[in-house]
Design an enzyme around this catalytic site. Structure first.
Site, PDB file in Angstrom:
ATOM      1  N   SER A  24       0.799  -1.229   0.000  1.00 46.38           N
ATOM      2  CA  SER A  24       0.000   0.000   0.000  1.00 46.38           C
ATOM      3  C   SER A  24       0.837   1.287   0.000  1.00 46.38           C
ATOM      4  O   SER A  24       0.518   2.215  -0.755  1.00 46.38           O
ATOM      5  CB  SER A  24      -0.979   0.013   1.173  1.00 46.38           C
ATOM      6  OG  SER A  24      -1.941  -0.979   0.954  1.00 46.38           O
ATOM      7  N   THR A  70      -6.359  -2.919   7.684  1.00 45.73           N
ATOM      8  CA  THR A  70      -6.338  -4.281   7.164  1.00 45.73           C
ATOM      9  C   THR A  70      -6.400  -5.273   8.321  1.00 45.73           C
ATOM     10  O   THR A  70      -6.644  -4.885   9.475  1.00 45.73           O
ATOM     11  CB  THR A  70      -5.143  -4.481   6.205  1.00 45.73           C
ATOM     12  OG1 THR A  70      -5.261  -5.761   5.609  1.00 45.73           O
ATOM     13  CG2 THR A  70      -3.797  -4.369   6.909  1.00 45.73           C
ATOM     14  N   LYS A  74     -10.331  -4.849  10.507  1.00 47.20           N
ATOM     15  CA  LYS A  74     -11.380  -4.306   9.638  1.00 47.20           C
ATOM     16  C   LYS A  74     -12.760  -4.242  10.308  1.00 47.20           C
ATOM     17  O   LYS A  74     -13.597  -3.441   9.918  1.00 47.20           O
ATOM     18  CB  LYS A  74     -11.484  -5.146   8.355  1.00 47.20           C
ATOM     19  CG  LYS A  74     -10.338  -4.935   7.400  1.00 47.20           C
ATOM     20  CD  LYS A  74     -10.617  -5.664   6.103  1.00 47.20           C
ATOM     21  CE  LYS A  74      -9.420  -5.588   5.185  1.00 47.20           C
ATOM     22  NZ  LYS A  74      -9.684  -6.156   3.874  1.00 47.20           N
ATOM     23  N   ASP A  86     -23.063   2.719   3.536  1.00 45.79           N
ATOM     24  CA  ASP A  86     -24.017   1.604   3.513  1.00 45.79           C
ATOM     25  C   ASP A  86     -23.392   0.264   3.143  1.00 45.79           C
ATOM     26  O   ASP A  86     -23.684  -0.763   3.743  1.00 45.79           O
ATOM     27  CB  ASP A  86     -25.155   1.890   2.517  1.00 45.79           C
ATOM     28  CG  ASP A  86     -26.163   2.831   3.138  1.00 45.79           C
ATOM     29  OD1 ASP A  86     -26.096   3.023   4.378  1.00 45.79           O
ATOM     30  OD2 ASP A  86     -26.983   3.393   2.385  1.00 45.79           O
ATOM     31  N   ASN A  95     -12.318  -0.865   5.331  1.00 44.53           N
ATOM     32  CA  ASN A  95     -10.881  -0.871   5.008  1.00 44.53           C
ATOM     33  C   ASN A  95     -10.336   0.535   4.749  1.00 44.53           C
ATOM     34  O   ASN A  95      -9.141   0.703   4.546  1.00 44.53           O
ATOM     35  CB  ASN A  95     -10.579  -1.786   3.811  1.00 44.53           C
ATOM     36  CG  ASN A  95     -10.896  -1.129   2.489  1.00 44.53           C
ATOM     37  OD1 ASN A  95     -11.807  -0.305   2.397  1.00 44.53           O
ATOM     38  ND2 ASN A  95     -10.152  -1.455   1.455  1.00 44.53           N
ATOM     39  N   ALA A 141     -13.049 -11.822   1.992  1.00 45.99           N
ATOM     40  CA  ALA A 141     -12.824 -11.286   0.636  1.00 45.99           C
ATOM     41  C   ALA A 141     -14.022 -11.595  -0.258  1.00 45.99           C
ATOM     42  O   ALA A 141     -14.484 -10.745  -1.031  1.00 45.99           O
ATOM     43  CB  ALA A 141     -11.553 -11.885   0.050  1.00 45.99           C
ATOM     44  N   ASN A 161     -17.890 -23.421  -1.606  1.00 54.76           N
ATOM     45  CA  ASN A 161     -16.924 -23.288  -0.510  1.00 54.76           C
ATOM     46  C   ASN A 161     -16.712 -24.629   0.163  1.00 54.76           C
ATOM     47  O   ASN A 161     -17.575 -25.499   0.119  1.00 54.76           O
ATOM     48  CB  ASN A 161     -17.462 -22.270   0.515  1.00 54.76           C
ATOM     49  CG  ASN A 161     -16.390 -21.824   1.487  1.00 54.76           C
ATOM     50  OD1 ASN A 161     -15.282 -21.491   1.077  1.00 54.76           O
ATOM     51  ND2 ASN A 161     -16.699 -21.814   2.780  1.00 54.76           N
TER      52      ASN A 161
HETATM   53  P1  ATR Z   1     -10.311 -13.765   3.776  1.00 50.24           P
HETATM   54  O1  ATR Z   1     -10.765 -12.685   4.696  1.00 50.24           O
HETATM   55  O2  ATR Z   1      -8.956 -13.552   3.174  1.00 50.24           O
HETATM   56  O3  ATR Z   1     -11.336 -14.108   2.744  1.00 50.24           O
HETATM   57  P2  ATR Z   1     -11.083 -15.970   5.460  1.00 50.24           P
HETATM   58  O4  ATR Z   1     -12.260 -15.165   5.921  1.00 50.24           O
HETATM   59  O5  ATR Z   1     -10.293 -16.735   6.474  1.00 50.24           O
HETATM   60  O6  ATR Z   1     -10.044 -15.058   4.702  1.00 50.24           O
HETATM   61  O7  ATR Z   1     -11.610 -16.982   4.292  1.00 50.24           O
HETATM   62  C1  ATR Z   1     -10.779 -17.896   3.701  1.00 50.24           C
HETATM   63  C2  ATR Z   1     -11.524 -18.647   2.588  1.00 50.24           C
HETATM   64  O8  ATR Z   1     -10.608 -19.550   1.990  1.00 50.24           O
HETATM   65  C3  ATR Z   1     -12.693 -19.487   3.075  1.00 50.24           C
HETATM   66  O9  ATR Z   1     -13.653 -19.569   2.048  1.00 50.24           O
HETATM   67  C4  ATR Z   1     -12.038 -20.851   3.292  1.00 50.24           C
HETATM   68  O10 ATR Z   1     -12.909 -21.953   3.251  1.00 50.24           O
HETATM   69  P3  ATR Z   1     -13.676 -22.417   4.611  1.00 50.24           P
HETATM   70  O11 ATR Z   1     -14.758 -21.398   4.834  1.00 50.24           O
HETATM   71  O12 ATR Z   1     -14.215 -23.755   4.280  1.00 50.24           O
HETATM   72  O13 ATR Z   1     -12.642 -22.423   5.681  1.00 50.24           O
HETATM   73  C5  ATR Z   1     -11.119 -20.880   2.089  1.00 50.24           C
HETATM   74  N1  ATR Z   1      -9.993 -21.817   2.250  1.00 50.24           N
HETATM   75  C6  ATR Z   1      -8.858 -21.614   2.935  1.00 50.24           C
HETATM   76  N2  ATR Z   1      -8.032 -22.682   2.819  1.00 50.24           N
HETATM   77  C7  ATR Z   1      -8.675 -23.582   2.031  1.00 50.24           C
HETATM   78  C8  ATR Z   1      -8.349 -24.866   1.504  1.00 50.24           C
HETATM   79  N3  ATR Z   1      -7.195 -25.449   1.801  1.00 50.24           N
HETATM   80  N4  ATR Z   1      -9.256 -25.481   0.700  1.00 50.24           N
HETATM   81  C9  ATR Z   1     -10.427 -24.894   0.405  1.00 50.24           C
HETATM   82  N5  ATR Z   1     -10.789 -23.673   0.846  1.00 50.24           N
HETATM   83  C10 ATR Z   1      -9.930 -23.031   1.658  1.00 50.24           C
END
Ligand code: ATR
Length: 284
Positions: A24, A70, A74, A86, A95, A141, A161
């Site tokens: 950043s 960050t 957040k 909103d 952020n 994200a 997911n």
């Molecule tokens: P961020 O804020 O960066 O999005 P997060 O809120 O921790 O981080 O979300 C991480 C995402 O990556 C989630 O969708 C997570 O899946 P789960 O909700 O099932 O945990 C996904 N993720 C992380 N590691 C993974 C892996 N090895 N295989 C599949 N999905 C994964």
């Protein structure tokens, strides 16, 4: 302030932990140079062991014009804000903060920045609001991107997911959103025109990992990955090999910053050369 209402010396910062390697400052310093505004962008690390309240009190005393927040703050910053936009309220995370006339106003530029980046690279995406979109991941994200997609009028969205419960929770944002497992996303991949990878899977040092296989990808599809280290993730490599269009993750970083800079200064930096420069920087 000068005649145009611009500040004579902008002070911006990033708050988070750990942020020593954040890109950043690099980005915002280039924005300042390009827009010919005087100012600086510093890093304020707040160790989670420290009192967050104390750190905020110190920030309130500072002469900052705005700051980014960050991980892991957040959500934690929200109770300290005087106003919240909103979309940031819907997302439940902020952020970017504008400090103006003694007040703090919170925004979330991640999702909107992502949309700007995507539409800039593939403007034709704007012509078909009904296209089938696959969102991979359901974390923070994904949430920002999902709300930005909905805000832009895209509703034909499927969330895949690892944890289905988390995907269902996110899907509550709109009645039309569907939820599938990662396996189902893989087998039904041919029906999607846009695939957005929002998880951390594939990020250094696990660059050989891939959230799903793209064997059934539609050649006309765009595959977008928000991971930018490495720039060409395993997922994007595979997408390219199958002849699909690809979208790199570093552009989200650039455009969320552009959005924040605009909130702070009302100036919109040009991204053409910065995009190339950041790519080079990331490629080392
Ligand atoms: P961020 O804020 O960066 O999005 P997060 O809120 O921790 O981080 O979300 C991480 C995402 O990556 C989630 O969708 C997570 O899946 P789960 O909700 O099932 O945990 C996904 N993720 C992380 N590691 C993974 C892996 N090895 N295989 C599949 N999905 C994964």
């Amino acid at each position: 302030m000068n005649k145009e209402g611009l500040c004579l010396n902008y002070e911006f910062a990033l708050i988070g932990y750990p942020i020593k390697h954040s890109l950043s400052p690099w980005i915002h310093e280039r924005f300042l140079q390009q827009t010919e505004l005087a100012g600086s962008y510093s890093i304020i690390e707040i160790d989670p062991e420290e009192s967050f309240q104390k750190a905020v009190d110190k920030l309130k005393q500072s002469s900052l014009n705005g700051f980014n927040i960050t991980v892991p703050y957040k959500e934690k910053i929200m109770p300290y804000l005087d106003e919240i936009d909103d979309q940031a309220k819907q997302i439940g995370a902020v952020n970017t903060v504008l400090c103006k006339d003694g007040k703090w106003v919170g925004y979330n530029t991640d999702g909107m920045g992502y949309m700007r980046a995507l539409l800039n690279k593939y403007p034709e995406i704007a012509n078909n609001k009904e296209q089938a979109i696959l969102l991979l991941g359901a974390g923070g994200a994904a949430k920002g991107i999902l709300y930005a997609l909905l805000h832009h009028g895209y509703e034909n969205i499927t969330i895949a997911n690892r944890s289905l419960e988390r995907a269902h929770e996110l899907a509550r944002a709109n009645d039309r959103i569907k939820v599938v497992s990662l396996e189902e996303a893989e087998t039904g991949l041919a029906s999607f025109q846009l695939v957005i990878q929002t998880s951390s899977v594939g990020m250094k040092p696990y660059e050989t990992e891939q959230i799903i296989s793209l064997e059934k990808i539609n050649q006309e599809a765009v595959v977008s990955d928000i991971v930018y280290q490495p720039l060409l993730t395993s997922l994007l490599k595979e997408a390219k090999a199958y002849g699909a269009k690809i979208h790199f993750g570093h552009s989200m970083l650039l455009y969320q910053a552009q959005y924040a800079f605009e909130i702070w200064t009302k100036k919109k930096p040009d991204m053409t050369s910065l995009d190339k420069q950041l790519k080079l920087e990331l490629e080392g």
